[in-house]
Scaffold this motif. Structure first.
Motif, PDB file in Angstrom:
ATOM      1  N   HIS A  51       0.808  -1.215   0.000  1.00  0.00           N
ATOM      2  CA  HIS A  51       0.000   0.000   0.000  1.00  0.00           C
ATOM      3  C   HIS A  51       0.841   1.264   0.000  1.00  0.00           C
ATOM      4  CE1 HIS A  51      -3.598  -2.325   0.446  1.00  0.00           C
ATOM      5  NE2 HIS A  51      -3.108  -2.928   1.505  1.00  0.00           N
ATOM      6  N   ALA A  52       2.011   1.221   0.604  1.00  0.00           N
ATOM      7  CA  ALA A  52       2.901   2.386   0.625  1.00  0.00           C
ATOM      8  C   ALA A  52       3.835   2.322  -0.581  1.00  0.00           C
ATOM      9  CB  ALA A  52       3.708   2.398   1.915  1.00  0.00           C
ATOM     10  N   GLY A  53       4.390   3.409  -0.929  1.00  0.00           N
ATOM     11  CA  GLY A  53       5.390   3.425  -1.995  1.00  0.00           C
ATOM     12  C   GLY A  53       4.836   3.492  -3.398  1.00  0.00           C
ATOM     13  N   TYR A  54       3.636   4.016  -3.575  1.00  0.00           N
ATOM     14  CA  TYR A  54       3.057   4.168  -4.909  1.00  0.00           C
ATOM     15  C   TYR A  54       4.035   4.922  -5.801  1.00  0.00           C
ATOM     16  CZ  TYR A  54       0.062   6.062  -8.590  1.00  0.00           C
ATOM     17  OH  TYR A  54      -0.472   6.409  -9.797  1.00  0.00           O
ATOM     18  N   GLY A  55       4.178   4.472  -7.032  1.00  0.00           N
ATOM     19  CA  GLY A  55       5.040   5.170  -7.978  1.00  0.00           C
ATOM     20  C   GLY A  55       5.883   4.214  -8.787  1.00  0.00           C
ATOM     21  N   LYS A  56       6.977   4.726  -9.303  1.00  0.00           N
ATOM     22  CA  LYS A  56       7.837   3.898 -10.147  1.00  0.00           C
ATOM     23  C   LYS A  56       9.295   4.240  -9.898  1.00  0.00           C
ATOM     24  CE  LYS A  56       7.364   7.049 -14.024  1.00  0.00           C
ATOM     25  NZ  LYS A  56       6.981   7.215 -15.422  1.00  0.00           N
ATOM     26  N   ILE A  57      10.140   3.259 -10.217  1.00  0.00           N
ATOM     27  CA  ILE A  57      11.578   3.429 -10.100  1.00  0.00           C
ATOM     28  C   ILE A  57      12.230   2.501 -11.119  1.00  0.00           C
ATOM     29  CG2 ILE A  57      11.804   1.680  -8.296  1.00  0.00           C
ATOM     30  CD1 ILE A  57      14.073   3.377  -7.116  1.00  0.00           C
ATOM     31  N   LYS A  58      13.327   2.933 -11.704  1.00  0.00           N
ATOM     32  CA  LYS A  58      14.032   2.103 -12.666  1.00  0.00           C
ATOM     33  C   LYS A  58      15.275   1.539 -11.996  1.00  0.00           C
ATOM     34  CE  LYS A  58      14.680   1.836 -17.515  1.00  0.00           C
ATOM     35  NZ  LYS A  58      14.319   2.465 -18.760  1.00  0.00           N
ATOM     36  N   VAL A  59      15.413   0.216 -12.056  1.00  0.00           N
ATOM     37  CA  VAL A  59      16.575  -0.485 -11.518  1.00  0.00           C
ATOM     38  C   VAL A  59      17.170  -1.272 -12.663  1.00  0.00           C
ATOM     39  CG1 VAL A  59      17.388  -2.195  -9.874  1.00  0.00           C
ATOM     40  CG2 VAL A  59      15.526  -0.649  -9.231  1.00  0.00           C
ATOM     41  N   LYS A  60      18.432  -0.965 -12.972  1.00  0.00           N
ATOM     42  CA  LYS A  60      19.075  -1.524 -14.166  1.00  0.00           C
ATOM     43  C   LYS A  60      18.202  -1.150 -15.352  1.00  0.00           C
ATOM     44  CE  LYS A  60      21.526  -5.019 -11.595  1.00  0.00           C
ATOM     45  NZ  LYS A  60      21.938  -6.386 -11.492  1.00  0.00           N
ATOM     46  N   ALA A  61      17.736  -2.111 -16.125  1.00  0.00           N
ATOM     47  CA  ALA A  61      16.888  -1.789 -17.284  1.00  0.00           C
ATOM     48  C   ALA A  61      15.419  -2.108 -17.018  1.00  0.00           C
ATOM     49  CB  ALA A  61      17.374  -2.567 -18.506  1.00  0.00           C
TER      50      ALA A  61
END
Length: 54
Positions: free
Chosen positions: A28-38
């Motif tokens: 439920h926490a941490g909504y969003g996006k992140i890029k790790v490597k490709a």
């Protein structure tokens, strides 16, 4: 992104296979996006956005 609640086994599985996207919403926490490597990790949970509106 998952506030250390995610499964280490699933993370390793995803990193080994290196898909373009990994989309989830179990946390439920941490909504969003992140890029790790490709890999674009997307947390699609809407709980924080809807909290108090239901």
């Amino acid at each position: 992104m998952d506030n250390d609640y995610g499964s280490e086994e699933i993370r390793e599985f995803v990193l080994e296979r290196s898909p373009s996207y990994h989309i989830f919403g179990h946390n439920h926490a941490g909504y969003g996006k992140i890029k790790v490597k490709a890999i674009q990790f997307i947390n699609a949970s809407l709980y924080e956005l809807l909290e108090g509106k239901l």
